[in-house]
Scaffold this active site. Structure first.
Site, PDB file in Angstrom:
ATOM      1  N   GLY A 106       0.843  -1.205   0.000  1.00 57.33           N
ATOM      2  CA  GLY A 106       0.000   0.000   0.000  1.00 57.33           C
ATOM      3  C   GLY A 106       0.870   1.244   0.000  1.00 57.33           C
ATOM      4  N   GLY A 107       2.065   1.115  -0.586  1.00 59.08           N
ATOM      5  CA  GLY A 107       3.087   2.164  -0.481  1.00 59.08           C
ATOM      6  C   GLY A 107       2.786   3.429  -1.256  1.00 59.08           C
ATOM      7  N   LEU A 108       1.739   3.415  -2.100  1.00 57.88           N
ATOM      8  CA  LEU A 108       1.393   4.636  -2.839  1.00 57.88           C
ATOM      9  C   LEU A 108       0.266   5.406  -2.148  1.00 57.88           C
ATOM     10  CD1 LEU A 108       1.410   3.240  -6.508  1.00 57.88           C
ATOM     11  CD2 LEU A 108       3.270   4.376  -5.269  1.00 57.88           C
ATOM     12  N   GLY A 109      -0.216   4.894  -1.018  1.00 64.01           N
ATOM     13  CA  GLY A 109      -1.351   5.519  -0.342  1.00 64.01           C
ATOM     14  C   GLY A 109      -0.956   6.732   0.487  1.00 64.01           C
ATOM     15  N   GLN A 110      -1.915   7.230   1.270  1.00 65.39           N
ATOM     16  CA  GLN A 110      -1.686   8.473   2.028  1.00 65.39           C
ATOM     17  C   GLN A 110      -0.476   8.343   2.956  1.00 65.39           C
ATOM     18  OE1 GLN A 110      -4.605   9.637   4.962  1.00 65.39           O
ATOM     19  NE2 GLN A 110      -3.848  11.746   5.046  1.00 65.39           N
TER      20      GLN A 110
ATOM     21  N   ASP B 162       2.261  -1.901  -4.571  1.00 66.10           N
ATOM     22  CA  ASP B 162       0.868  -1.421  -4.584  1.00 66.10           C
ATOM     23  C   ASP B 162       0.199  -2.001  -5.831  1.00 66.10           C
ATOM     24  OD1 ASP B 162      -1.563   0.257  -4.334  1.00 66.10           O
ATOM     25  OD2 ASP B 162      -0.369   1.434  -2.950  1.00 66.10           O
TER      26      ASP B 162
ATOM     27  N   TYR C  57     -14.841  -1.978   8.754  1.00 64.28           N
ATOM     28  CA  TYR C  57     -13.434  -1.579   8.879  1.00 64.28           C
ATOM     29  C   TYR C  57     -12.951  -1.791  10.326  1.00 64.28           C
ATOM     30  CZ  TYR C  57      -9.467   1.749   9.071  1.00 64.28           C
ATOM     31  OH  TYR C  57      -8.243   2.346   9.259  1.00 64.28           O
TER      32      TYR C  57
HETATM   33  P1  NAD Z   1      -4.781   4.545   1.627  1.00 64.16           P
HETATM   34  O1  NAD Z   1      -6.161   4.134   1.235  1.00 64.16           O
HETATM   35  O2  NAD Z   1      -4.348   5.925   1.355  1.00 64.16           O
HETATM   36  O3  NAD Z   1      -3.723   3.567   0.938  1.00 64.16           O
HETATM   37  C1  NAD Z   1      -3.908   2.184   0.923  1.00 64.16           C
HETATM   38  C2  NAD Z   1      -3.174   1.634  -0.286  1.00 64.16           C
HETATM   39  O4  NAD Z   1      -3.408   0.226  -0.328  1.00 64.16           O
HETATM   40  C3  NAD Z   1      -3.650   2.206  -1.621  1.00 64.16           C
HETATM   41  O5  NAD Z   1      -2.570   2.793  -2.322  1.00 64.16           O
HETATM   42  C4  NAD Z   1      -4.244   1.023  -2.365  1.00 64.16           C
HETATM   43  O6  NAD Z   1      -3.989   1.027  -3.751  1.00 64.16           O
HETATM   44  C5  NAD Z   1      -3.515  -0.153  -1.688  1.00 64.16           C
HETATM   45  N1  NAD Z   1      -4.282  -1.396  -1.770  1.00 64.16           N
HETATM   46  C6  NAD Z   1      -5.613  -1.585  -1.613  1.00 64.16           C
HETATM   47  N2  NAD Z   1      -5.932  -2.876  -1.803  1.00 64.16           N
HETATM   48  C7  NAD Z   1      -4.769  -3.533  -2.056  1.00 64.16           C
HETATM   49  C8  NAD Z   1      -4.457  -4.892  -2.336  1.00 64.16           C
HETATM   50  N3  NAD Z   1      -5.408  -5.819  -2.414  1.00 64.16           N
HETATM   51  N4  NAD Z   1      -3.155  -5.214  -2.532  1.00 64.16           N
HETATM   52  C9  NAD Z   1      -2.180  -4.264  -2.498  1.00 64.16           C
HETATM   53  N5  NAD Z   1      -2.425  -2.955  -2.247  1.00 64.16           N
HETATM   54  C10 NAD Z   1      -3.714  -2.590  -2.033  1.00 64.16           C
HETATM   55  O7  NAD Z   1      -4.620   4.167   3.179  1.00 64.16           O
HETATM   56  P2  NAD Z   1      -3.675   4.841   4.266  1.00 64.16           P
HETATM   57  O8  NAD Z   1      -4.408   5.977   4.832  1.00 64.16           O
HETATM   58  O9  NAD Z   1      -2.331   5.048   3.716  1.00 64.16           O
HETATM   59  O10 NAD Z   1      -3.692   3.692   5.383  1.00 64.16           O
HETATM   60  C11 NAD Z   1      -2.631   2.793   5.579  1.00 64.16           C
HETATM   61  C12 NAD Z   1      -2.942   1.989   6.836  1.00 64.16           C
HETATM   62  O11 NAD Z   1      -3.118   2.878   7.954  1.00 64.16           O
HETATM   63  C13 NAD Z   1      -4.230   1.163   6.760  1.00 64.16           C
HETATM   64  O12 NAD Z   1      -4.056  -0.033   7.477  1.00 64.16           O
HETATM   65  C14 NAD Z   1      -5.242   2.040   7.471  1.00 64.16           C
HETATM   66  O13 NAD Z   1      -6.289   1.293   8.019  1.00 64.16           O
HETATM   67  C15 NAD Z   1      -4.383   2.653   8.552  1.00 64.16           C
HETATM   68  N6  NAD Z   1      -4.945   3.904   9.083  1.00 64.16           N
HETATM   69  C16 NAD Z   1      -4.971   5.032   8.319  1.00 64.16           C
HETATM   70  C17 NAD Z   1      -5.496   6.202   8.868  1.00 64.16           C
HETATM   71  C18 NAD Z   1      -5.525   7.489   8.100  1.00 64.16           C
HETATM   72  O14 NAD Z   1      -6.087   8.477   8.590  1.00 64.16           O
HETATM   73  N7  NAD Z   1      -4.950   7.558   6.909  1.00 64.16           N
HETATM   74  C19 NAD Z   1      -6.005   6.199  10.172  1.00 64.16           C
HETATM   75  C20 NAD Z   1      -6.009   5.007  10.873  1.00 64.16           C
HETATM   76  C21 NAD Z   1      -5.459   3.868  10.340  1.00 64.16           C
HETATM   77  N1  SER Z   2      -8.743   7.831   9.064  1.00 66.42           N
HETATM   78  C1  SER Z   2      -9.270   6.504   9.149  1.00 66.42           C
HETATM   79  C2  SER Z   2     -10.641   6.464   8.580  1.00 66.42           C
HETATM   80  O1  SER Z   2     -11.304   7.475   8.672  1.00 66.42           O
HETATM   81  C3  SER Z   2      -9.295   6.026  10.580  1.00 66.42           C
HETATM   82  O2  SER Z   2      -8.903   4.707  10.597  1.00 66.42           O
HETATM   83  O3  SER Z   2     -11.054   5.440   8.097  1.00 66.42           O
END
Ligand code: NAD
Ligand code: SER
Length: 314
Positions: free
Chosen positions: A8-12, A34, A142
């Protein structure tokens, strides 16, 4: 030698954590994984592997090819999208995590870092200063995948001696990559609207208070947890992790100090219901005690830095 894979390295989070890890361990020591095609991925994320965590064989091949020793497992479906597609959310967050943990054992990975979320809590949980050990009865798909995920990670620690660590991120605020479909996304979208001179329509009510964190703190804290000696940790996959809490109105008021003409209206949607099941503030004393966690940004400092960096970007 440490060789890291970020799923998920391209995510937020992944897009910023990958850069921080490359700074620390060297560019070629961190592989991004990703769903996107290699041809669509910016060079800063190379070496890159297109990989679906639901494909166990493909995932193991990636670990073997790069001789991966540590995984930051960020591939997941977040809360709002998870309520639209609950079956897919279960598959990615649970089957995907299971594949990552099994592949780690099979391929000799030494450490897995896997985030959890404030979504593990529910309406029965104390909402103010939510303690580390408390009621975990989430009402979203979730949230329940995150509770099961924490338990699964801790099972691999005790049953297979795999070093797995995780923290319950609050809503994360950042300017590099847009959030991927969560309930806290308003706290990022609001900045884009404010800087464009547009009125922002907030999908939560003005008095909705949620725990939040600025990305530089989240990235630093994640790496600090990962680098703590395993023997110093009593908890593993479920650290409460906090810095600030504010309502939508308080965030809008802070932005108005910099952009006096900024306007906001409130049209709550289905995400309001999710937000109301989550805590307002988190007690992170266990993280502070076990690995010296200390945040640096409060609301005022975060808003100033977000506006400064987004202005340069847009
Ligand atoms: P995001 O949605 O920005 O990124 C997730 C990435 O996972 C995406 O780039 C997507 O393409 C990739 N992905 C989805 N399905 C996939 C699959 N089957 N195989 C490979 N890659 C896949 O999420 P994020 O915000 O970067 O979150 C990362 C982690 O942090 C998650 O576990 C999330 O639950 C956790 N988290 C995030 C937040 C937040 O505010 N951003 C808050 C609490 C927890
Ligand atoms: N920022 C995340 C969400 O809203 C919290 O896990 O889903």
């Amino acid at each position: 030698m440490t060789k890291i894979l970020v799923t998920g390295g391209l995510g937020q989070i992944g897009s910023e954590l990958t850069a921080a890890l490359k700074n620390q361990y060297g560019k070629d020591q961190v592989v991004t994984c990703d769903l996107a095609e290699l041809s669509q991925v910016h060079q800063e994320f190379h070496p890159y592997e297109k990989g679906d965590v639901l494909n166990a064989k493909q995932f193991q091949d990636i670990l073997k090819k790069h001789q991966i020793t540590e995984i930051y497992h960020l591939a997941a479906i977040l809360s709002a999208v998870g309520e639209q597609k609950p079956q897919h959310c279960w598959k990615v967050n649970i089957d995907g995590l299971y594949n990552v943990l099994e592949a780690s054992i099979e391929c000799g990975v030494k450490k897995v870092v896997c985030p959890s979320s404030i979504a593990v809590f529910g309406p029965e949980t104390p909402q103010i200063k939510t303690p580390q050990e408390t009621i975990l009865l989430p009402k979203t798909m979730y949230g329940l995948t995150k509770v099961a995920g924490e338990l699964l990670c801790d099972y691999y620690v005790s049953k297979f001696n795999l070093d797995v660590r995780g923290l319950r991120y609050p809503g994360l605020i950042s300017y590099k990559t847009l959030p991927g479909g969560g309930t806290t996304d308003y706290a990022v979208e609001i900045f884009y609207a404010a800087l464009k001179g547009e009125k922002y329509t907030c999908f939560l009510k003005p008095d909705t208070v949620l725990p939040m964190m600025y990305m530089p703190d989240a990235v630093r804290g994640t790496i600090e947890l990962a680098e703590t000696s395993f023997k110093d940790l009593k908890h593993h996959s479920n650290f409460n992790f906090a810095s600030m809490s504010f309502s939508c109105q308080e965030l809008a008021d802070e932005i108005k100090k910099h952009i006096p003409n900024f306007q906001i209206e409130y049209v709550p949607d289905h995400r309001q219901q999710i937000a109301e099941t989550w805590p307002q503030s988190i007690d992170d004393c266990t993280a502070r005690k076990e690995w010296n966690w200390k945040p640096q940004y409060d609301l005022k400092a975060m808003v100033k830095d977000m506006l400064h960096n987004l202005k340069q970007k847009t």
